[in-house]
Write an enzyme that holds these catalytic residues in place. Structure first.
Site, short mmCIF file in Angstrom:
data_model
loop_
_atom_site.label_atom_id
_atom_site.label_comp_id
_atom_site.label_asym_id
_atom_site.label_seq_id
_atom_site.Cartn_x
_atom_site.Cartn_y
_atom_site.Cartn_z
N ASP A 140 1.08 -0.83 -0.22
CA ASP A 140 0.13 0.04 0.06
C ASP A 140 1.08 1.46 -0.55
O ASP A 140 2.01 1.09 0.88
CB ASP A 140 -0.44 -0.17 1.26
CG ASP A 140 -1.93 1.42 1.02
OD1 ASP A 140 -3.37 1.28 0.93
OD2 ASP A 140 -1.85 2.06 1.72
N GLU A 178 -5.48 1.87 -4.28
CA GLU A 178 -3.56 2.65 -4.20
C GLU A 178 -2.73 1.36 -3.72
O GLU A 178 -1.59 1.32 -2.97
CB GLU A 178 -3.21 4.09 -3.41
CG GLU A 178 -2.97 3.69 -1.92
CD GLU A 178 -4.95 4.50 -1.86
OE1 GLU A 178 -5.63 4.14 -1.88
OE2 GLU A 178 -5.02 4.74 -0.31
#
Lengths: 515, 164
Positions: free
Chosen positions: A379, A422
């Site tokens: 992440d 993301e």
């Protein structure tokens, strides 16, 4: 049946007629008798001559020999009357006639016995007896003539009647035969007329049949031409071939070209297939009478393409045949491929999307259940700030750049995908936890150390939080991902820009039941 | 023991044969005369003189009687005429003792050569048995003879042949 009976009756009548004629013919085979009248005259005359001779003997003018001769002739004349049946024909019996004959016979026999050729004395004695006896016999001899005449007339009439009866019967027979012949002739005529009529009808039928056959043939030709036009203009290629493959009824031009065959008769089905197994499977199923729907095969070995094959057995002219449609699906295949790619690719980064990554992981698992499988969840730290600060287009470019960087850093057999905004994931197989930890650390370090230049204008420096774990043998994919997610969460919680490794542990059954 | 019996039978047969062979009229009695067209007698025959001539046998029966067919032997008419050096006349009138008569043409002599028969089945003929002489045609050799014409020419008790 009636005709046969009639013919039989005619034959019987003809035979009966023939028998009658033959019997009558026998009666007339030899000349008839009827000499009794003449003989009775002769008898009367011979009695008179015997009397004359007796006179001559008595007067010494004639001898014993003359008397014997005359007596012999008289007896000879009498003889037929002793045997004749002529008097049976008399309508009324005349017994005196028989008495006369018997009397004359016994008298003359006695005289004949006594007479001798050389004894003149006896001759004279007999002559005297004759002169006494014979004159009285002249009258009965005359009656004999009369009665013989009546008897012969009666016999002739009886014969005439018999002949008339015969003719009568023959006439009846001939009339019957003539009637029979007439009936037969009429019958023959009528049957001839009927057969002529029938022949005419047959002729008419024949010509109408010929006409119908001609029109049927024309119709058939037209239909065949129509069928050919339809087949020629269908988007599919068509092969119509006998089940023993000896006869090719129809094959599309395209297929001939693809198999480099000049004439339809020389077309071989097998040469159409790139893969012999496909051909054999098709033949086997058709031979079992099955109908095939949409079988995907590669055709035309010289320039192979994907085709959708449908086939069914049918009958042409009582002969088993196969009809095979093949549709070129190269474009569809390409489209399919593209769609599949679209469905499994993240549109922004070109990496696997979440679904594709999961599917790849499952595939990996299926290939070897016992091979170590590791998952990295990555992440980007504080990505929201980039979006907020530089706008979404830059954010997207940043994601793309990171994706490229990660891709370059990973080995080929690693599966890399973008699974969220993301958030990225890497699936690694066949690597020890330590090696995986090293990979994770390398990724984190590389991204942290390398600022990203976006649009040649914006330089971004990003850090990554990475959660990693290994699959325990009791893990499902979901439980594995959940543990990886926990590891990521832990990395975030511990301050970001770090790797957090949760080792593979056995699942606590109630807490992490995947159902 | 058999021998006398056989001898006896033989004697009986021979005596019967002798009796059968004896004509029922004198052998020297005139039986047949040949007469020319003027009524003059050309020749006369007795049984002896007839038997002196070569004999001919024919088979037939006397018509209009119940006589069965029999073998008739006698002198052929041609032989009879030749014996007297007489050429066959165109016609001959055959006359019987009962004054019956019919004409026999020369063609009959040429085709059928009828016989003046004096024996029937080997036996002489008595005068009251159609004898002593009978004109007999060879009926069994020529079926076409079974016609009234020839029946009429079969003259029994023949006594005279008139040449014409």
């Amino acid at each position: 049946m009636l005709l046969i009976a009639l013919a039989g009756a005619m034959i019987v009548a003809a035979l009966a007629g023939l028998k009658l004629i033959s019997e009558k013919g026998d009666d007339y085979a030899s000349p008839g008798l009827h000499t009794e009248v003449w003989q009775s005259y002769q008898l009367r005359s011979e009695i008179q001559r015997l009397l004359d001779t007796a006179h001559a003997v008595e007067e010494g003018q004639a001898g014993a020999a003359a008397l014997i001769l005359r007596l012999g002739v008289m007896r000879n004349t009498l003889d037929p009357f002793c045997h004749t049946r002529i008097f049976d024909y008399l309508p009324q019996p005349r017994p005196e006639v028989h008495r006369t004959i018997t009397h004359l016979d016994s008298l003359s026999a006695g005289w004949m016995q006594r007479l001798d050729w050389h004894d003149q004395a006896v001759a004279r004695g007999v002559a005297a007896e004759m002169l006494a006896e014979l004159p009285g016999q002249l009258r009965p001899a005359h009656d004999l003539i009369v009665v013989s005449n009546i008897a012969v007339a009666a016999q002739l009439d009886w014969e005439r009647q018999s002949l008339q009866r015969t003719f009568h019967w023959l006439t009846v027979t001939l009339v019957l035969l003539a009637c029979g012949c007439l009936v037969l002739a009429l019958r023959i005529l009528s049957s001839q007329r009927r057969s002529r009529h029938l022949a005419g009808e047959l002729q008419a039928l024949n010509s109408s049949l010929e006409r119908r056959v001609r029109s049927r043939t024309r119709l058939l030709h037209e239909r065949e031409a129509l069928l050919r036009t339809i087949l020629d203009s269908t988007p599919s290629d068509v092969t119509l071939i006998s089940a023993d493959q000896r006869r090719v009824f129809y094959v599309s031009e395209d297929l001939l070209t693809q198999t480099d065959t000049r004439r339809a008769e020389d077309f071989h089905l097998e040469t159409l297939f790139e893969n012999g197994d496909d051909y054999r499977q098709l033949i086997a199923r058709l031979s079992r009478g099955e109908t095939l729907h949409q079988m995907e095969v590669r055709l035309a070995p010289r320039a192979p393409y994907w085709a959708l094959l449908s086939a069914r057995p049918l009958h042409i002219h009582a002969q088993s045949a196969w009809m095979i449609w093949s549709l070129d699906i190269t474009r569809r295949k390409a489209m399919e491929h593209k769609l599949q790619q679209l469905a499994s690719t993240d549109a922004l980064t070109g990496l696997h999307n979440r679904r594709a990554l999961w599917r790849a992981a499952v595939k990996q698992l299926r290939r070897d259940r016992n091979a170590p499988l590791s998952v990295l969840l990555i992440d980007i730290d504080h990505f929201k700030r980039i979006n907020d600060e530089y706008g979404h287009p830059v954010g997207d470019q940043a994601l793309c750049a990171l994706a490229r960087q990660l891709d370059e850093l990973m080995q080929d057999d690693a599966l890399l995908g973008r699974i969220g905004g993301e958030e990225f994931a890497v699936v690694l197989s066949g690597m020890s936890p330590e090696a995986v930890a090293l990979v994770a650390e390398r990724l984190r370090a590389a991204v942290a150390d390398t600022p990203l230049v976006v649009n040649d204008a914006v330089t971004l420096s990003m850090t990554l939080s990475i959660g990693l774990t290994q699959r325990h043998e009791s893990d499902s994919l979901k439980s594995l991902m959940m543990r990886a997610d926990r590891a990521l969460y832990q990395a975030k919680a511990e301050g970001r820009n770090r790797c957090c490794h949760l080792p593979a542990v056995e699942l606590a059954p109630p807490a992490l039941d995947e159902a | 023991m058999l021998r006398p019996l056989i001898v006896g039978i033989l004697i009986a047969i021979s005596s019967l044969a002798a009796k059968a062979d004896e004509p029922p009229y004198p052998r020297d009695m005139p039986l047949l005369t040949l007469v020319d067209s003027h009524g003059d007698v050309l020749a006369s025959f007795t049984l002896a003189s007839l038997e002196a001539l070569p004999s001919r046998e024919v088979t037939g029966s006397i018509p209009d009687t119940s006589d069965p067919e029999a073998r008739w032997s006698g002198v052929s008419m041609n032989v009879l005429l030749e014996s007297q050096s007489i050429a066959a006349p165109d016609r001959m009138l055959a006359v019987g003792l009962d004054d019956y008569s019919d004409i026999i043409p020369r063609s009959d002599l040429e085709h059928y050569d009828p016989v003046v028969a004096y024996r029937r089945n080997g036996h002489y003929l008595a005068v009251d048995r159609y004898g002593p002489l009978v004109v007999m045609y060879p009926y069994s050799d020529y079926p076409e003879l079974h016609e009234r014409t020839y029946y009429s020419r079969t003259v029994w008790q023949l006594s005279e042949l008139q040449l014409r």
